[in-house]
Motif scaffolding. Structure first.
Motif, PDB file in Angstrom:
ATOM      1  N   PRO A   1      47.429  93.854  85.880  1.00  0.00           N
ATOM      2  CA  PRO A   1      46.690  92.524  85.788  1.00  0.00           C
ATOM      3  C   PRO A   1      47.822  91.530  85.963  1.00  0.00           C
ATOM      4  N   GLY A   2      48.373  90.745  86.840  1.00  0.00           N
ATOM      5  CA  GLY A   2      49.149  89.474  87.650  1.00  0.00           C
ATOM      6  C   GLY A   2      50.113  90.857  88.561  1.00  0.00           C
ATOM      7  N   SER A   3      49.276  91.660  89.262  1.00  0.00           N
ATOM      8  CA  SER A   3      49.579  92.342  90.400  1.00  0.00           C
ATOM      9  C   SER A   3      49.674  91.746  92.019  1.00  0.00           C
ATOM     10  N   ASN A   4      50.804  90.597  92.340  1.00  0.00           N
ATOM     11  CA  ASN A   4      50.308  91.187  93.916  1.00  0.00           C
ATOM     12  C   ASN A   4      50.068  91.782  95.111  1.00  0.00           C
ATOM     13  N   ASN A   5      50.441  93.088  94.406  1.00  0.00           N
ATOM     14  CA  ASN A   5      49.617  94.306  95.756  1.00  0.00           C
ATOM     15  C   ASN A   5      48.338  94.830  95.194  1.00  0.00           C
ATOM     16  N   ASN A   6      47.735  94.362  94.422  1.00  0.00           N
ATOM     17  CA  ASN A   6      46.702  94.827  93.776  1.00  0.00           C
ATOM     18  C   ASN A   6      46.667  96.430  93.598  1.00  0.00           C
ATOM     19  N   ASP A   7      47.526  96.725  93.144  1.00  0.00           N
ATOM     20  CA  ASP A   7      48.312  98.331  92.288  1.00  0.00           C
ATOM     21  C   ASP A   7      47.655  98.636  91.436  1.00  0.00           C
ATOM     22  N   ILE A   8      46.661  99.607  91.446  1.00  0.00           N
ATOM     23  CA  ILE A   8      45.228 100.290  90.214  1.00  0.00           C
ATOM     24  C   ILE A   8      46.078 100.408  89.172  1.00  0.00           C
ATOM     25  N   ASN A   9      45.611  99.877  88.476  1.00  0.00           N
ATOM     26  CA  ASN A   9      45.389  99.965  87.062  1.00  0.00           C
ATOM     27  C   ASN A   9      45.298 101.047  85.997  1.00  0.00           C
ATOM     28  N   PRO A  10      46.824 102.250  86.169  1.00  0.00           N
ATOM     29  CA  PRO A  10      46.072 103.597  85.328  1.00  0.00           C
ATOM     30  C   PRO A  10      45.333 103.415  83.737  1.00  0.00           C
ATOM     31  N   MET A  11      46.118 102.273  82.785  1.00  0.00           N
ATOM     32  CA  MET A  11      45.279 102.121  81.964  1.00  0.00           C
ATOM     33  C   MET A  11      43.245 101.271  82.017  1.00  0.00           C
ATOM     34  N   LEU A  12      43.036 101.295  82.783  1.00  0.00           N
ATOM     35  CA  LEU A  12      41.437 101.203  83.714  1.00  0.00           C
ATOM     36  C   LEU A  12      41.031 102.466  82.391  1.00  0.00           C
ATOM     37  N   GLY A  13      40.315 102.457  80.978  1.00  0.00           N
ATOM     38  CA  GLY A  13      39.059 103.114  80.143  1.00  0.00           C
ATOM     39  C   GLY A  13      39.942 104.043  79.284  1.00  0.00           C
ATOM     40  N   TYR A  14      40.877 103.822  79.710  1.00  0.00           N
ATOM     41  CA  TYR A  14      42.223 104.841  79.522  1.00  0.00           C
ATOM     42  C   TYR A  14      41.787 105.394  77.613  1.00  0.00           C
ATOM     43  N   VAL A  15      41.813 103.471  77.079  1.00  0.00           N
ATOM     44  CA  VAL A  15      41.781 103.631  75.536  1.00  0.00           C
ATOM     45  C   VAL A  15      40.777 102.804  75.338  1.00  0.00           C
ATOM     46  N   THR A  16      40.274 102.760  73.870  1.00  0.00           N
ATOM     47  CA  THR A  16      39.099 101.568  73.143  1.00  0.00           C
ATOM     48  C   THR A  16      39.185 101.181  72.446  1.00  0.00           C
ATOM     49  N   PRO A  17      39.346  99.644  72.858  1.00  0.00           N
ATOM     50  CA  PRO A  17      40.061  98.785  71.540  1.00  0.00           C
ATOM     51  C   PRO A  17      39.196  98.089  70.229  1.00  0.00           C
ATOM     52  N   ILE A  18      40.365  98.147  69.747  1.00  0.00           N
ATOM     53  CA  ILE A  18      39.120  98.134  68.037  1.00  0.00           C
ATOM     54  C   ILE A  18      40.544  96.933  67.809  1.00  0.00           C
ATOM     55  N   VAL A  19      39.612  95.853  67.625  1.00  0.00           N
ATOM     56  CA  VAL A  19      39.774  94.655  66.955  1.00  0.00           C
ATOM     57  C   VAL A  19      39.633  94.712  65.792  1.00  0.00           C
ATOM     58  N   SER A  20      40.682  94.044  65.043  1.00  0.00           N
ATOM     59  CA  SER A  20      40.463  94.166  63.816  1.00  0.00           C
ATOM     60  C   SER A  20      41.287  92.315  63.097  1.00  0.00           C
TER      61      SER A  20
END
Length: 745
Positions: free
Chosen positions: A674-693
């Motif tokens: 997010p916010g990258s100008n070079n379309n860098d690959i996001n290594p955190m894609l699907g790495y963890v499962t969000p839990i909203v409390s």
């Protein structure tokens, strides 16, 4: 309703061969019947075609097929056999195809043929060999390929418009279909050609009228067939024609006005003929069907046109009478079928199968009797073999008796919008209010409060019963408080289990025995194993341990259902009690777990749970982002055991407050950083499962947790393994503080 071609052929065959005609022909030529019991008679080419289409309905289809071929050859009717049958005896086909490696260009080829006269089935020439008017040359291999593709193809009226040529044709354009296509080899007088039977639907009577009038006027060239195929061709330098080398697909074969490839209608295969009319004008025989072979269609049609014009009203009347007669016979057969099936003792499954086989067609009564007797014999044989008992009927069973108290309990459940076992209890009406329920159980219609005994007797103790004591009995008194408490407890558990409890994903749930301090021993770890020299003793090591302790706490409320509530019949207030308690219990547990995380308490080693340095090194100060999450992953990977060895933990869950929900979603769901100008690959894609409390009140706190199956995280203990909340009802006022304070007074 449109009927299949095989059903139409069967009705035509039955109409051609009446019982009287079949007996007479069998006496004269018994050798010309391909099936047993005077079935599958063969006299001409049409009989050969009908028998070939219907032979699959015989008890021994292969034997009938063999006899059909033999009779057709003996009567010189081999041309009427299906093309596949004519080559099954190993004889080579009439022509062979020479293979050659030729460079080809693909093109769309459209050829047109001429059509002829009306009827339910017409024998037509689809295409002739040689060079067409469009300059394409067809040899016998190309014609053979077209014959295979034309089988079963639909017949349309006119070509599709150019703008709609690539779309699906409308159902209103369909006028019939082609079948029994075959390649006719070239002779001395005619070139090779592809012939087929064109079956016209009854809805296409307008087309039959056009074809018939064109033939009667001696102008058959006014109507023709146009075949649209996709093929490959190459230019012939010698003849200048375009030789069709391969036919890939058939797009359509339409009835048009400008044919170009030498096709023509050959003959009418079958037609309802005019019945002889007596002097009084009454029809003498409306069931006769004739086969008409036309050798010279234009001249014959021209000679018969005055007679056709003169007898047209009579023919229409006779055709109408024919339809009325067939409809009457069909209705009589349907009535006979339903009457005989109702009188039969066959199971409903077999009756449905027989009904499907005979419904909608004309049949003889003896044919139905034979089918019913055959089914009865089959059932008898299966019964003797022990495969079916009791003729397949379901035997009555005796179920458990339902007491009045159980029905009243079901009414309480329905009052709290709970599901009941309708298969066992039936459609139980819910109580409309507490007053009705109290009066029904206690008999105290005035709600005086002086009557506490139940009028219902005993009831089996439910697993949801609000009983706080241990009892060996499996029944108890069906009092008002017991019945009300049981239903409220069911409602409480249903609402509690529906509440989200995502904290259980990163916590361990353990049953504990009592309210005493709980101790969990944490064993140390071994370091790297030392080398043991030859003939040397192993080095003794000690395994250090530590202890984590916690003390269980009891949580609960006291809710009163007063006499005023019952007297006022305030059902909505009572129905909300278990739902509100369920929400409170679920929220209390979630608040306890997330409060433990956000409060950063001191744990068993005397240090806070999260520290920026030693001993835990698991506390950061960065705002939530992909870079901060990567730092958190690295910190968890670097966690060590008691021996100082890294254990390589992998975070599974990202725990955030509602204020960071969308930040977490962007960080874990985006393919790029997010916010990258070079379309860098996001290594955190699907790495963890969000839990909203929603229990996390700080907008800057976020946590990463491992899977509790991989490492010890947070343990939540429940006394007696009672994970779900329990609802108890005070049934006897003399219990005093035993109920309100869990003490003996």
């Amino acid at each position: 309703m449109m009927k299949t071609h095989k059903q139409a052929s069967q009705r035509i065959s039955e109409a051609r061969w009446t019982a009287q005609a079949r007996r007479a022909y069998h006496q004269a030529h018994p050798e010309n019947f391909a099936g047993p019991e005077a079935s599958f008679p063969i006299k001409d080419a049409q009989d050969v075609r009908d028998a070939a289409r219907l032979h699959g309905q015989a008890a021994q289809p292969e034997e009938v097929k063999r006899k059909i071929i033999a009779i057709a050859r003996r009567l010189k009717l081999e041309h009427a056999l299906p093309q596949a049958w004519s080559t099954e005896d190993g004889q080579p086909p009439a022509s062979s195809v020479k293979e050659a490696h030729i460079q080809l260009d693909e093109a769309q080829i459209i050829e047109q043929l001429t059509a002829g006269q009306e009827g339910h089935a017409l024998r037509v020439t689809v295409i002739q060999g040689g060079t067409s008017k469009n300059g394409y040359h067809y040899d016998e291999p190309a014609l053979a390929a077209i014959a295979q593709l034309i089988e079963g193809a639909q017949a349309y009226a006119d070509h599709a418009s150019p703008e709609a040529a690539s779309s699906v044709r409308s159902v209103r354009d369909v006028v019939g279909f082609y079948h029994d296509a075959q390649l006719v080899p070239a002779s001395a007088k005619q070139p090779a050609r592809v012939e087929a039977t064109l079956h016209l639907f009854e809805a296409a009577d307008w087309l039959w009228s056009v074809v018939r009038e064109a033939m009667s006027l001696g102008r058959p060239e006014l109507i023709g067939l146009s075949i649209d195929i996709l093929g490959q061709w190459q230019h012939n330098e010698a003849s200048g024609a375009r030789d069709v080398t391969q036919v890939l697909a058939l797009n359509s074969c339409d009835i048009v006005t400008r044919p170009s490839a030498g096709g023509a209608f050959r003959r009418i295969l079958h037609e309802l003929s005019p019945a002889p009319v007596s002097a009084q004008g009454d029809p003498m025989d409306v069931e006769s069907i004739v086969e008409e072979e036309l050798s010279s269609l234009p001249s014959a049609a021209a000679e018969e046109s005055p007679q056709l014009a003169a007898t047209s009203p009579i023919q229409e009347e006779q055709r109408h009478l024919q339809q009325l007669l067939e409809e009457t016979r069909r209705q009589r057969c349907e009535l006979l079928l339903e009457r005989r099936l109702r009188e039969s003792i066959l199971p409903s499954a077999l009756c449905a199968q027989i009904r499907t086989r005979f419904q909608g067609r004309i049949f003889e009564e003896r044919e139905l009797d034979a089918e019913l007797n055959s089914s009865l014999g089959l059932m008898a044989q299966l019964t003797r073999d022990g495969l079916i008992r009791g003729q397949g009927y379901e035997k009555p069973t005796v179920g458990q008796m339902i007491s009045e108290a159980e029905k009243i309990q079901a009414s309480f459940d329905r009052m709290f919008d709970l599901d009941i076992d309708t298969a066992r209890l039936g459609n139980i009406r819910p109580f409309e209010g507490l007053r009705e329920a109290y009066a029904r159980v206690t008999g105290d219609a005035a709600i005086s409060g002086t009557m506490h005994s139940s009028q219902l007797g005993q009831i089996r103790v439910s697993e949801h019963a609000p009983i706080a004591r241990i009892s060996e009995a499996d029944t108890t008194t069906a009092s008002f408080s017991y019945l009300l408490g049981t239903s409220m407890n069911k409602r409480l558990l249903k609402d509690y289990q529906a509440w989200p409890a995502e904290w259980q994903r990163f916590c361990s749930i353990m049953p504990i025995r009592d309210f005493k301090q709980q101790t969990r021993v944490r064993f140390g770890a071994f370091g790297s194993l030392p080398i043991v020299a030859e003939d040397s003793a192993y080095t003794a090591v000690t395994l250090a341990d530590s202890a984590a302790v916690y003390v269980p706490q009891k949580r609960g409320n006291l809710v009163t259902v007063s006499r005023e509530v019952i007297l006022n019949d305030d059902l909505q207030a009572v129905k909300q009690i278990p739902t509100k308690l369920a929400v409170a219990a679920a929220y209390t547990l979630a608040e306890f777990v997330y409060g433990f995380l956000s409060g950063n308490p001191t744990i068993y080693d005397g240090n806070p749970l999260f520290t920026s340095g030693a001993p835990h090194s698991n506390l950061g100060a960065s705002a939530l982002s992909t870079a901060a999450m990567q730092s958190g992953v690295t910190a968890m990977r670097e966690q060590t055991n008691y021996a100082g060895k890294r254990i390589g933990l992998r975070p599974r869950y990202l725990i955030v407050p509602p204020e960071l929900e969308w930040t977490a979603m962007v960080a874990t769901k985006s393919a790029g950083v997010p916010g990258s100008n070079n379309n860098d690959i996001n290594p955190m894609l699907g790495y963890v499962t969000p839990i909203v409390s929603p229990q996390l009140s700080s907008a800057t706190q976020w946590f990463m947790a491992a899977d509790p199956r991989e490492v010890d995280t947070i343990e939540v203990g429940f006394v007696g393994g009672q994970v779900n909340p329990a609802l108890f009802v005070q049934d006897m006022p003399l219990f005093g503080m035993n109920f309100t304070q869990d003490v003996i007074s």
